[in-house]
Motif scaffolding. Sequence first.
Motif, PDB file in Angstrom:
ATOM      1  N   THR A  74      61.936   8.154  40.973  1.00  0.00           N
ATOM      2  CA  THR A  74      60.491   8.140  41.201  1.00  0.00           C
ATOM      3  C   THR A  74      59.954   9.560  41.319  1.00  0.00           C
ATOM      4  OG1 THR A  74      60.611   5.993  42.318  1.00  0.00           O
ATOM      5  CG2 THR A  74      58.651   7.327  42.735  1.00  0.00           C
ATOM      6  N   MET A  75      60.649  10.406  42.068  1.00  0.00           N
ATOM      7  CA  MET A  75      60.193  11.784  42.243  1.00  0.00           C
ATOM      8  C   MET A  75      60.229  12.546  40.930  1.00  0.00           C
ATOM      9  SD  MET A  75      61.792  12.632  45.994  1.00  0.00           S
ATOM     10  CE  MET A  75      60.994  14.211  46.223  1.00  0.00           C
ATOM     11  N   ASP A  76      61.246  12.291  40.116  1.00  0.00           N
ATOM     12  CA  ASP A  76      61.310  12.938  38.806  1.00  0.00           C
ATOM     13  C   ASP A  76      60.138  12.510  37.933  1.00  0.00           C
ATOM     14  OD1 ASP A  76      63.630  14.229  39.544  1.00  0.00           O
ATOM     15  OD2 ASP A  76      64.966  12.868  38.439  1.00  0.00           O
ATOM     16  N   ARG A  77      59.838  11.214  37.940  1.00  0.00           N
ATOM     17  CA  ARG A  77      58.725  10.706  37.135  1.00  0.00           C
ATOM     18  C   ARG A  77      57.387  11.234  37.657  1.00  0.00           C
ATOM     19  NH1 ARG A  77      59.926   4.548  35.240  1.00  0.00           N
ATOM     20  NH2 ARG A  77      61.984   4.918  34.360  1.00  0.00           N
ATOM     21  N   ARG A  78      57.250  11.307  38.977  1.00  0.00           N
ATOM     22  CA  ARG A  78      56.004  11.849  39.548  1.00  0.00           C
ATOM     23  C   ARG A  78      55.845  13.318  39.194  1.00  0.00           C
ATOM     24  NH1 ARG A  78      56.195   8.754  44.848  1.00  0.00           N
ATOM     25  NH2 ARG A  78      54.756   7.070  44.387  1.00  0.00           N
ATOM     26  N   ALA A  79      56.945  14.043  39.217  1.00  0.00           N
ATOM     27  CA  ALA A  79      56.883  15.469  38.875  1.00  0.00           C
ATOM     28  C   ALA A  79      56.437  15.643  37.427  1.00  0.00           C
ATOM     29  CB  ALA A  79      58.230  16.135  39.112  1.00  0.00           C
ATOM     30  N   GLU A  80      56.923  14.801  36.542  1.00  0.00           N
ATOM     31  CA  GLU A  80      56.513  14.869  35.140  1.00  0.00           C
ATOM     32  C   GLU A  80      55.024  14.553  34.997  1.00  0.00           C
ATOM     33  OE1 GLU A  80      56.438  15.760  31.354  1.00  0.00           O
ATOM     34  OE2 GLU A  80      58.225  16.029  32.588  1.00  0.00           O
ATOM     35  N   ASP A 125      54.037   0.231  39.666  1.00  0.00           N
ATOM     36  CA  ASP A 125      54.601  -1.079  39.322  1.00  0.00           C
ATOM     37  C   ASP A 125      56.117  -0.997  39.166  1.00  0.00           C
ATOM     38  OD1 ASP A 125      52.265  -2.583  39.363  1.00  0.00           O
ATOM     39  OD2 ASP A 125      51.918  -2.412  37.205  1.00  0.00           O
ATOM     40  N   TRP A 126      56.569   0.045  38.464  1.00  0.00           N
ATOM     41  CA  TRP A 126      58.004   0.223  38.252  1.00  0.00           C
ATOM     42  C   TRP A 126      58.719   0.407  39.582  1.00  0.00           C
ATOM     43  CZ3 TRP A 126      61.129   4.327  39.550  1.00  0.00           C
ATOM     44  CH2 TRP A 126      62.426   4.289  39.053  1.00  0.00           C
ATOM     45  N   GLN A 127      58.156   1.273  40.438  1.00  0.00           N
ATOM     46  CA  GLN A 127      58.799   1.532  41.727  1.00  0.00           C
ATOM     47  C   GLN A 127      58.842   0.265  42.569  1.00  0.00           C
ATOM     48  OE1 GLN A 127      56.770   4.081  44.533  1.00  0.00           O
ATOM     49  NE2 GLN A 127      58.673   4.558  45.590  1.00  0.00           N
ATOM     50  N   GLU A 128      57.742  -0.478  42.598  1.00  0.00           N
ATOM     51  CA  GLU A 128      57.724  -1.709  43.387  1.00  0.00           C
ATOM     52  C   GLU A 128      58.798  -2.680  42.891  1.00  0.00           C
ATOM     53  OE1 GLU A 128      54.803  -5.425  44.601  1.00  0.00           O
ATOM     54  OE2 GLU A 128      54.168  -4.031  43.051  1.00  0.00           O
ATOM     55  N   GLY A 129      58.912  -2.814  41.579  1.00  0.00           N
ATOM     56  CA  GLY A 129      59.936  -3.694  41.022  1.00  0.00           C
ATOM     57  C   GLY A 129      61.333  -3.260  41.400  1.00  0.00           C
ATOM     58  N   ARG A 130      61.593  -1.957  41.304  1.00  0.00           N
ATOM     59  CA  ARG A 130      62.918  -1.436  41.673  1.00  0.00           C
ATOM     60  C   ARG A 130      63.193  -1.618  43.162  1.00  0.00           C
ATOM     61  NH1 ARG A 130      65.862   2.266  38.706  1.00  0.00           N
ATOM     62  NH2 ARG A 130      67.387   1.706  40.280  1.00  0.00           N
ATOM     63  N   ARG A 142      57.087  -1.838  54.042  1.00  0.00           N
ATOM     64  CA  ARG A 142      57.324  -0.864  55.114  1.00  0.00           C
ATOM     65  C   ARG A 142      57.847   0.456  54.540  1.00  0.00           C
ATOM     66  NH1 ARG A 142      55.975   1.956  58.892  1.00  0.00           N
ATOM     67  NH2 ARG A 142      57.489   2.462  60.496  1.00  0.00           N
ATOM     68  N   PHE A 143      58.729   0.365  53.547  1.00  0.00           N
ATOM     69  CA  PHE A 143      59.259   1.560  52.901  1.00  0.00           C
ATOM     70  C   PHE A 143      58.135   2.348  52.231  1.00  0.00           C
ATOM     71  CE2 PHE A 143      61.224   3.815  49.347  1.00  0.00           C
ATOM     72  CZ  PHE A 143      62.244   4.477  49.993  1.00  0.00           C
ATOM     73  N   MET A 144      57.240   1.652  51.547  1.00  0.00           N
ATOM     74  CA  MET A 144      56.126   2.328  50.881  1.00  0.00           C
ATOM     75  C   MET A 144      55.210   2.989  51.910  1.00  0.00           C
ATOM     76  SD  MET A 144      55.489  -0.439  47.845  1.00  0.00           S
ATOM     77  CE  MET A 144      54.529   0.531  46.687  1.00  0.00           C
ATOM     78  N   MET A 145      55.050   2.366  53.067  1.00  0.00           N
ATOM     79  CA  MET A 145      54.251   2.975  54.137  1.00  0.00           C
ATOM     80  C   MET A 145      54.942   4.230  54.666  1.00  0.00           C
ATOM     81  SD  MET A 145      52.909  -0.437  56.140  1.00  0.00           S
ATOM     82  CE  MET A 145      52.145   0.504  57.440  1.00  0.00           C
ATOM     83  N   LEU A 146      56.254   4.188  54.801  1.00  0.00           N
ATOM     84  CA  LEU A 146      57.000   5.368  55.242  1.00  0.00           C
ATOM     85  C   LEU A 146      56.847   6.515  54.242  1.00  0.00           C
ATOM     86  CD1 LEU A 146      60.318   3.735  56.552  1.00  0.00           C
ATOM     87  CD2 LEU A 146      58.493   4.775  57.937  1.00  0.00           C
ATOM     88  N   GLN A 147      56.862   6.197  52.953  1.00  0.00           N
ATOM     89  CA  GLN A 147      56.651   7.221  51.922  1.00  0.00           C
ATOM     90  C   GLN A 147      55.276   7.854  52.078  1.00  0.00           C
ATOM     91  OE1 GLN A 147      57.516   4.817  48.320  1.00  0.00           O
ATOM     92  NE2 GLN A 147      58.714   6.585  47.702  1.00  0.00           N
ATOM     93  N   GLN A 148      54.267   7.022  52.311  1.00  0.00           N
ATOM     94  CA  GLN A 148      52.900   7.514  52.478  1.00  0.00           C
ATOM     95  C   GLN A 148      52.808   8.418  53.700  1.00  0.00           C
ATOM     96  OE1 GLN A 148      50.484   6.967  50.311  1.00  0.00           O
ATOM     97  NE2 GLN A 148      48.879   7.990  51.441  1.00  0.00           N
ATOM     98  N   GLN A 149      53.448   8.018  54.792  1.00  0.00           N
ATOM     99  CA  GLN A 149      53.436   8.840  56.002  1.00  0.00           C
ATOM    100  C   GLN A 149      54.108  10.183  55.757  1.00  0.00           C
ATOM    101  OE1 GLN A 149      55.358   6.276  58.833  1.00  0.00           O
ATOM    102  NE2 GLN A 149      53.541   4.999  59.133  1.00  0.00           N
ATOM    103  N   LEU A 150      55.213  10.178  55.038  1.00  0.00           N
ATOM    104  CA  LEU A 150      55.902  11.425  54.714  1.00  0.00           C
ATOM    105  C   LEU A 150      55.000  12.336  53.890  1.00  0.00           C
ATOM    106  CD1 LEU A 150      58.406  13.269  54.557  1.00  0.00           C
ATOM    107  CD2 LEU A 150      59.087  11.969  52.520  1.00  0.00           C
ATOM    108  N   ALA A 151      54.353  11.775  52.879  1.00  0.00           N
ATOM    109  CA  ALA A 151      53.464  12.575  52.029  1.00  0.00           C
ATOM    110  C   ALA A 151      52.325  13.178  52.855  1.00  0.00           C
ATOM    111  CB  ALA A 151      52.910  11.726  50.901  1.00  0.00           C
TER     112      ALA A 151
END
Length: 164
Positions: A74-80, A125-130, A142-151
């Motif tokens: 995900t981070m690689d794709r976001r960086a691109e 969508d891809w990340q949610e599916g994975r 909850r994991f997605m919320m933790l990611q948001q908090q980190l960001a």
Amino acid sequence: MTAMRTQRSATLLLLLWIGVSSASAQTVSRSAGRGAWPQGGQERLIEIFLDHATAELNLTLEQRTQLGVVLSETMDRRAELARTQFQLHRGIKEALSNPATEDDQFRRLTDAILAVKRQEVDLLDWQEGRLLEVLTPRQTLRFMMLQQQLAQRIEEMRKKKRNP
């Protein structure tokens, strides 16, 4: 099923268009032109985050390992995407500063903006599916919320560093 996915994607696209986008994508995009991560920085950030997520979500070792792969991808794709946004932003600035820029160029830039936003939605969508392959739906949210908090924490630290 396709109609529901299309509706969800359209809703996400609308939210992204009006500015309710992923803070982590914004964070990465701000650093895209500067080489984003120092050597080993991304891996270390993933490890620290996974330690926290493992404790918060009571993850198994297998889940933690699989999440590490998903996060890295995900981070690689976001960086691109961030690199693409950075280049697009440069093109927009140039077009706007040049009074001779043709309307067709502005249309192409608008289309490019929308294409990037669609790619962001596709990435979500891809990340949610994975994530749902690894976690329960409750853990995924909850994991997605933790990611948001980190960001958000990263962005706050960057703001403090810029304005001590």
